[in-house]
Design a protein around this motif. Structure first.
Motif, short mmCIF file in Angstrom:
data_model
loop_
_atom_site.label_atom_id
_atom_site.label_comp_id
_atom_site.label_asym_id
_atom_site.label_seq_id
_atom_site.Cartn_x
_atom_site.Cartn_y
_atom_site.Cartn_z
N ILE A 261 35.93 -26.16 -10.44
CA ILE A 261 36.21 -25.39 -9.23
C ILE A 261 36.51 -23.94 -9.57
O ILE A 261 36.02 -23.01 -8.91
CB ILE A 261 37.38 -26.02 -8.45
CG1 ILE A 261 36.95 -27.35 -7.85
CG2 ILE A 261 37.89 -25.09 -7.36
CD1 ILE A 261 38.07 -28.14 -7.22
N ILE A 262 37.30 -23.70 -10.61
CA ILE A 262 37.62 -22.33 -11.01
C ILE A 262 36.35 -21.58 -11.42
O ILE A 262 36.13 -20.43 -11.02
CB ILE A 262 38.64 -22.33 -12.15
CG1 ILE A 262 39.98 -22.92 -11.67
CG2 ILE A 262 38.85 -20.91 -12.68
CD1 ILE A 262 40.99 -23.11 -12.78
N THR A 264 33.32 -22.22 -10.44
CA THR A 264 32.52 -22.02 -9.24
C THR A 264 33.01 -20.82 -8.43
O THR A 264 32.21 -20.01 -7.93
CB THR A 264 32.55 -23.28 -8.36
OG1 THR A 264 32.05 -24.39 -9.11
CG2 THR A 264 31.71 -23.10 -7.11
N VAL A 265 34.32 -20.69 -8.30
CA VAL A 265 34.88 -19.54 -7.56
C VAL A 265 34.52 -18.24 -8.26
O VAL A 265 34.14 -17.25 -7.60
CB VAL A 265 36.41 -19.69 -7.43
CG1 VAL A 265 37.03 -18.41 -6.87
CG2 VAL A 265 36.75 -20.87 -6.53
N LEU A 268 30.88 -17.46 -7.53
CA LEU A 268 30.67 -16.99 -6.16
C LEU A 268 31.12 -15.54 -5.99
O LEU A 268 30.46 -14.75 -5.31
CB LEU A 268 31.42 -17.90 -5.18
CG LEU A 268 30.86 -19.32 -5.02
CD1 LEU A 268 31.75 -20.14 -4.10
CD2 LEU A 268 29.44 -19.27 -4.46
N LEU A 269 32.24 -15.18 -6.62
CA LEU A 269 32.69 -13.78 -6.56
C LEU A 269 31.69 -12.86 -7.24
O LEU A 269 31.37 -11.77 -6.72
CB LEU A 269 34.06 -13.65 -7.22
CG LEU A 269 35.25 -14.26 -6.47
CD1 LEU A 269 36.51 -14.17 -7.31
CD2 LEU A 269 35.45 -13.57 -5.12
#
Length: 295
Positions: A261-262, A264-265, A268-269
Motif C-alpha cells: 500500500i505504501i 502504491t501511494v 500514485l503521487l
C-alpha cells in the motif's frame, strides 16, 4: 372562431431566452462538478465494497493468517507510522526507497532519451547495436540485481544500478521510436532552409519525440520503484523492500500488504507529478478526445 384562434396562437408560443456566456460557463462547470462527484462516489463505493467483502470473507470463511484482512493491515500501518519498524522509522524506509528510485529514474531516463534519440536518427549505428541492446534487454532483471549486490554491496549503488537498467529500456525504446517517427519532409525542408544537424535535432526531432518520451516516463517510474524494491528484496539494510522481505519470512501477510500500500501511494503521487509536468510541457498540443479517458 378559428380565425381568432389562429391570430392568438403565435402569441401563446413561448420564445426561448438566449443564455449569456456566463450562464453557459456556469452550466458547464456545474455539469463537470456533478460528473466528478458521481465518478468519485462510484470509486469510493467500489473500494468500500471490495474491502468490506474481504473483511467479511477473512472473518467467516478464510484464514486471515494467510490472507490477512483490511483491519489487520490498517493496524500494521498504524503501528509502523506510530511506533516504527524493526529496522527503524518507517519514514527512513520510505526515504531510502524513494531516493533509490528517483536517482535511478533520473539517470536511466536521461541515458534512455539521449541514446534513443541518437540511435533513432542514425540507422547505421542502430543496426550495428541492435543485437546487443536486445540481448541486454532480455537478461532477467533479478539476476542483474544479484550481480549488482556482489559488485557494489548492499548500499545505495546496487539499488540505483538495478533501477537504471529497468528505467533505461522503458524510456529508450519510446525515445527511439519517437525519433524515427519524425516527418522526413519537415526535416528536409529545415535542411533546405539551412538548418544544421544540431538545429534539426533540438528544434524538430526532440519536440516531436517529446510526447513519446513523456508517455514512457509514466511507466518508467513504476519500473523505478520495482527496481528499488527488487534490489532491497535481494539484499539491503533498510528500505520498503526489506520490510516486505522480512514480513514474508515471518509469515506476516498484513505487513506484506502494508508495504504494498505504501509503495502504491508513492507511485500514485509520482504519477500525478509526472502528469502535471506533462500537461505543462505539452500545453501547445491540441486536446484530443482520448484525453478525457481516465486510463
Amino acid at each position: 372562431m378559428s380565425h381568432d384562434v389562429l391570430e392568438k396562437s403565435p402569441a401563446a408560443t413561448p420564445v426561448p431566452e438566449s443564455e449569456s456566456e456566463a450562464q453557459i460557463l456556469a452550466r458547464v462547470r456545474t455539469n463537470a462538478r456533478r460528473a466528478r462527484t458521481r465518478t468519485w462516489g462510484l470509486r469510493i463505493a467500489l473500494l468500500a465494497l471490495w474491502l468490506g467483502s474481504w473483511e467479511l470473507t477473512a472473518t467467516l470463511w478464510i484464514d486471515p493468517f494467510f490472507y490477512s484482512k483490511p483491519s489487520l493491515i490498517w493496524q500494521r500501518l498504524i503501528e509502523w507510522f506510530s511506533e516504527g519498524t524493526q529496522f527503524g522509522s518507517i519514514w527512513l524506509q520510505i526515504y531510502t526507497t524513494v531516493q533509490e528510485a528517483v536517482l535511478g529514474f533520473v539517470i536511466g531516463a536521461v541515458a534512455g532519451v539521449v541514446l534513443g534519440v541518437l540511435l533513432g536518427r542514425s540507422r547505421y549505428w542502430a543496426d550495428v547495436l541492435a543485437p546487443f541492446i536486445k540481448a541486454l534487454n532480455a537478461v532477467p532483471r533479478i539476476v542483474l540485481a544479484a550481480l549488482f549486490i556482489i559488485w557494489f554491496g548492499l548500499g545505495l549503488s546496487s539499488k540505483v544500478a538495478t533501477v537504471v537498467v529497468l528505467v533505461f529500456f522503458a524510456v529508450f525504446f519510446n525515445a527511439f521510436t519517437g525519433a524515427r517517427e519524425v516527418d522526413g519532409n519537415v526535416i528536409n525542408n529545415a535542411r533546405i532552409l539551412g538548418a544544421g544537424k544540431r538545429q534539426v535535432l533540438t528544434a524538430i526531432v526532440l519536440p516531436s519525440a517529446t510526447t513519446w518520451i513523456l508517455s514512457s516516463l509514466h511507466t518508467a517510474f513504476g519500473f523505478a520503484l520495482i527496481g528499488a524494491v527488487v534490489g532491497e528484496y535481494a539484499g539491503a539494510s533498510k528500505g520498503l523492500g526489506l520490510l516486505i522481505s522480512n514480513a514474508q519470512g515471518t509469515f506476516d501477510s498484513a505487513g506484506i500488504y502494508a508495504g504494498m500500500i505504501i509503495i502504491t501511494v508513492i507511485a500514485l503521487l509520482a504519477e500525478w507529478l509526472i502528469g502535471y509536468a506533462e500537461s505543462r510541457l505539452l500545453k501547445w498540443r491540441p486536446s484530443q478526445a482520448t484525453s478525457s479517458h481516465g486510463i
